[in-house]
Scaffold this motif. Structure first.
Motif, PDB file in Angstrom:
ATOM      1  N   CYS A  39      94.289  -4.813 -29.359  1.00  0.00           N
ATOM      2  CA  CYS A  39      94.931  -3.896 -28.393  1.00  0.00           C
ATOM      3  C   CYS A  39      93.987  -3.598 -27.226  1.00  0.00           C
ATOM      4  O   CYS A  39      94.410  -3.592 -26.063  1.00  0.00           O
ATOM      5  CB  CYS A  39      95.319  -2.591 -29.079  1.00  0.00           C
ATOM      6  N   ALA A  40      92.703  -3.353 -27.552  1.00  0.00           N
ATOM      7  CA  ALA A  40      91.711  -3.095 -26.498  1.00  0.00           C
ATOM      8  C   ALA A  40      91.601  -4.307 -25.578  1.00  0.00           C
ATOM      9  O   ALA A  40      91.505  -4.169 -24.353  1.00  0.00           O
ATOM     10  CB  ALA A  40      90.362  -2.773 -27.128  1.00  0.00           C
ATOM     11  N   GLY A  41      91.623  -5.507 -26.166  1.00  0.00           N
ATOM     12  CA  GLY A  41      91.554  -6.736 -25.375  1.00  0.00           C
ATOM     13  C   GLY A  41      92.743  -6.888 -24.448  1.00  0.00           C
ATOM     14  O   GLY A  41      92.584  -7.310 -23.295  1.00  0.00           O
ATOM     15  N   ALA A  42      93.940  -6.550 -24.943  1.00  0.00           N
ATOM     16  CA  ALA A  42      95.152  -6.631 -24.098  1.00  0.00           C
ATOM     17  C   ALA A  42      95.052  -5.663 -22.919  1.00  0.00           C
ATOM     18  O   ALA A  42      95.426  -6.003 -21.786  1.00  0.00           O
ATOM     19  CB  ALA A  42      96.388  -6.312 -24.937  1.00  0.00           C
ATOM     20  N   MET A  43      94.493  -4.464 -23.175  1.00  0.00           N
ATOM     21  CA  MET A  43      94.323  -3.481 -22.086  1.00  0.00           C
ATOM     22  C   MET A  43      93.285  -3.979 -21.067  1.00  0.00           C
ATOM     23  O   MET A  43      93.521  -3.907 -19.853  1.00  0.00           O
ATOM     24  CB  MET A  43      93.867  -2.136 -22.662  1.00  0.00           C
ATOM     25  N   ILE A  44      92.159  -4.474 -21.565  1.00  0.00           N
ATOM     26  CA  ILE A  44      91.106  -4.980 -20.671  1.00  0.00           C
ATOM     27  C   ILE A  44      91.633  -6.155 -19.849  1.00  0.00           C
ATOM     28  O   ILE A  44      91.350  -6.288 -18.655  1.00  0.00           O
ATOM     29  CB  ILE A  44      89.857  -5.383 -21.499  1.00  0.00           C
TER      30      ILE A  44
END
Length: 572
Positions: free
Chosen positions: A310-315
């Protein structure tokens, strides 16, 4: 896509196979050691041993499942990379090293997997090839090498037993001096790999790797290798070793929770939460609850992998921005990703009835039943409160309020491949905790506590949520006014100065002493009397001789004149 798809399908298939085999082995209380003869010379044979039992098969199935989802997710996340196949092959090598470590009852073959993890993790951390990545990769590799040295020494000590298959000696040799020394060395190796104090600084530094790698590293591969190794060796862990491990692991858990409450980098906050959970696993292992440690290892692997995804998708959507102060109101643009993000964070906090709740709540109640003193009790419950605090702070910054990034942006939930990769794990994050408790715990733990102690977890969680909300307000309004706040944020935010000790402290003094020696010896008297003196002498005589070589006619005539003059003098 073809390479990603091949590995995704094959990993998923073997994950299912391994999972159902583990259920079968668990129900039959069955374990198999397969020995494959690699080389046979006269009477000597080199044998490769593979251990199949419920623990190795179950952990192997989780590693393969998470790896398959990460590889599928990487197809879109790494789509702009020119060397996509190289990245996928590195990830596959990483997973293969971990599987070698999981299924080996032999210290030599474990070392192959252990060193394979260290080497491939270095290649993955420096993947983006900038100064920060190179420094982080070197710190990761060198810290892990300390554990590798302990591993090599334990292999040397195992020669006393005549075999490197440690599994055969755990039951009846655990009181011997050799096994005690091997246990201490294994403890050191496990502490370096699982980043316990004082080896913690490499874990946040390893965030320089691509996010899919972080998802894999922090859930089921690199950092869990040390915990898994100590779970295997727990039968010969002496009381003194247990006390040391309990003290260090509980301190790590507290330190990581405190550090995450001051951090603004999205990936580093999640990395520090991993460090906190590793401390939880290590400390419960030190209390003798190795099954509970393994249980929490599996549930943590699921929600932590998805949290990084999820953090990767946001970044990915925020033009590679990782600072949570530039986020805000993302739930309006990325609702599905944020729903996944919230579920994982709630599972991390231990919200009923998500997967993290079943293992974490059981561990806390198990600790409450133990008579280990106020220090351990406080460390556990304060660390649990801090977990909720930094989680609520993170959710406040990322999800609520106004959008703080570029006004011209392309944030959306349109990354369907990434969403499918995340969607594969979300159901397990919700349902797998209860399923694992029915599978792993053959008899239920009977926890008998007073009402206040039973409610302590709920109270600490509530207080932690309130502290997290206050922390999210505090730095914005008192950013530069309070010197105490600035100093405390520097100290706590830098993980109690462990990065300075392990990098600056190790580098500075040898380099400064080396500079002094270079100035005084190499550039001082040694240079004056030695090489420079030789140089001046040789250059002088070579210049003198060069006159003879370059102007031989003049010299010949002058020598002739001198010879005639000498003759005249001798005659008269």
């Amino acid at each position: 896509m073809s390479v990603c798809l091949v590995y995704f399908v094959s990993f998923l298939f073997f994950s299912m196979l391994s999972f159902f085999l583990s259920l079968d082995f668990m129900s039959l209380d069955y374990s198999v050691v397969v020995e494959i003869e690699m080389v046979s010379i006269n009477s000597n044979s080199v044998v490769m041993s593979i251990l199949f039992d419920w623990m190795s098969l179950l952990f192997g199935s989780f590693v393969l499942f998470i790896s398959s989802m990460v590889i599928f997710y990487s197809y879109e996340y790494m789509s702009g990379d020119m060397m996509m196949n190289r990245f996928i092959m590195l990830v596959v090598m990483f997973v293969a090293s971990m599987l070698l470590l999981i299924f080996s009852p032999n210290l030599i073959s474990i070392l192959l997997g252990w060193d394979g993890l260290g080497l491939v993790s270095y290649c993955l951390v420096i993947y983006y090839q900038n100064v920060k990545s190179f420094n982080a990769g070197m710190l990761t590799a060198l810290t892990n090498r300390l554990g590798d040295v302990a591993f090599l020494m334990s292999i040397a000590w195992m020669l006393n037993f005549g075999s490197w298959n440690y599994l055969f000696f755990l039951d009846f040799m655990f009181e011997s001096v050799e096994m005690s020394i091997i246990m201490i060395l294994m403890l050191l190796a496990g502490m370096t790999k699982s980043a316990q104090i004082p080896f913690s600084s490499w874990l946040p530094a390893a965030m320089a790797a691509p996010t899919p790698v972080s998802s894999l590293v922090h859930s089921s591969t690199l950092v869990t290798a040390g915990v898994y190794l100590l779970i295997r060796f727990n039968f010969c862990m002496g009381e003194s070793v247990k006390i040391i491990l309990l003290f260090v692991a509980s301190l790590t858990m507290f330190m990581a929770g405190l550090g995450a409450s001051y951090e603004f980098d999205l990936k580093k906050i999640i990395a520090l939460s991993t460090l906190s959970q590793l401390g939880l696993m290590m400390s419960i292992l030190a209390m003798g609850g190795y099954v509970l440690a393994f249980y929490h290892l599996l549930t943590h692997a699921l929600f932590k992998a998805l949290l990084f995804m999820c953090a990767g998708a946001m970044i990915h959507s925020l033009s590679n921005c990782q600072d949570i102060r530039f986020m805000g109101g993302i739930i309006n643009q990325m609702p599905l990703t944020c729903v996944f993000f919230v579920i994982c964070n709630m599972s991390l906090c231990g919200l009923p009835f998500l997967s993290g709740f079943y293992s974490k709540d059981l561990i806390l109640e198990f600790v409450s039943m133990k008579n280990l003193g106020l220090y351990v009790y406080l460390m556990y419950f304060v660390s649990t409160g801090l977990t909720v605090a930094y989680t609520f702070r993170l959710l406040y910054y990322v999800l609520s309020g106004d959008y703080n990034h570029f006004s011209f942006h392309g944030i959306s939930d349109l990354g369907f491949v990434m969403l499918k990769g995340m969607g594969g794990i979300i159901f397990l994050v919700v349902f797998m905790g209860s399923s694992l408790s029915w599978m792993i715990l053959s008899t239920p733990y009977f926890i008998c506590l007073s009402f206040l102690m039973k409610m302590m977890t709920v109270i600490v969680t509530g207080v932690g949520g309130w502290v997290g909300y206050e922390l999210s307000q505090f730095p914005l309004s008192y950013k530069s006014k309070s010197l105490k706040f600035v100093l405390s944020s520097v100290f706590f935010g830098s993980m109690w100065n462990t990065p300075y000790i392990s990098t600056f402290g190790v580098n500075y003094y040898p380099l400064s002493e080396g500079m002094k020696i270079y100035e005084t010896v190499d550039q001082g008297w040694s240079e004056y009397l030695g090489s420079q003196n030789f140089y001046f002498s040789l250059s002088f005589w070579s210049k003198f001789l060069q006159i003879f070589h370059s102007s031989n006619l003049k010299i010949f005539l002058s020598l002739t004149v001198m010879w005639i003059m000498l003759l005249v003098l001798m005659i008269f």
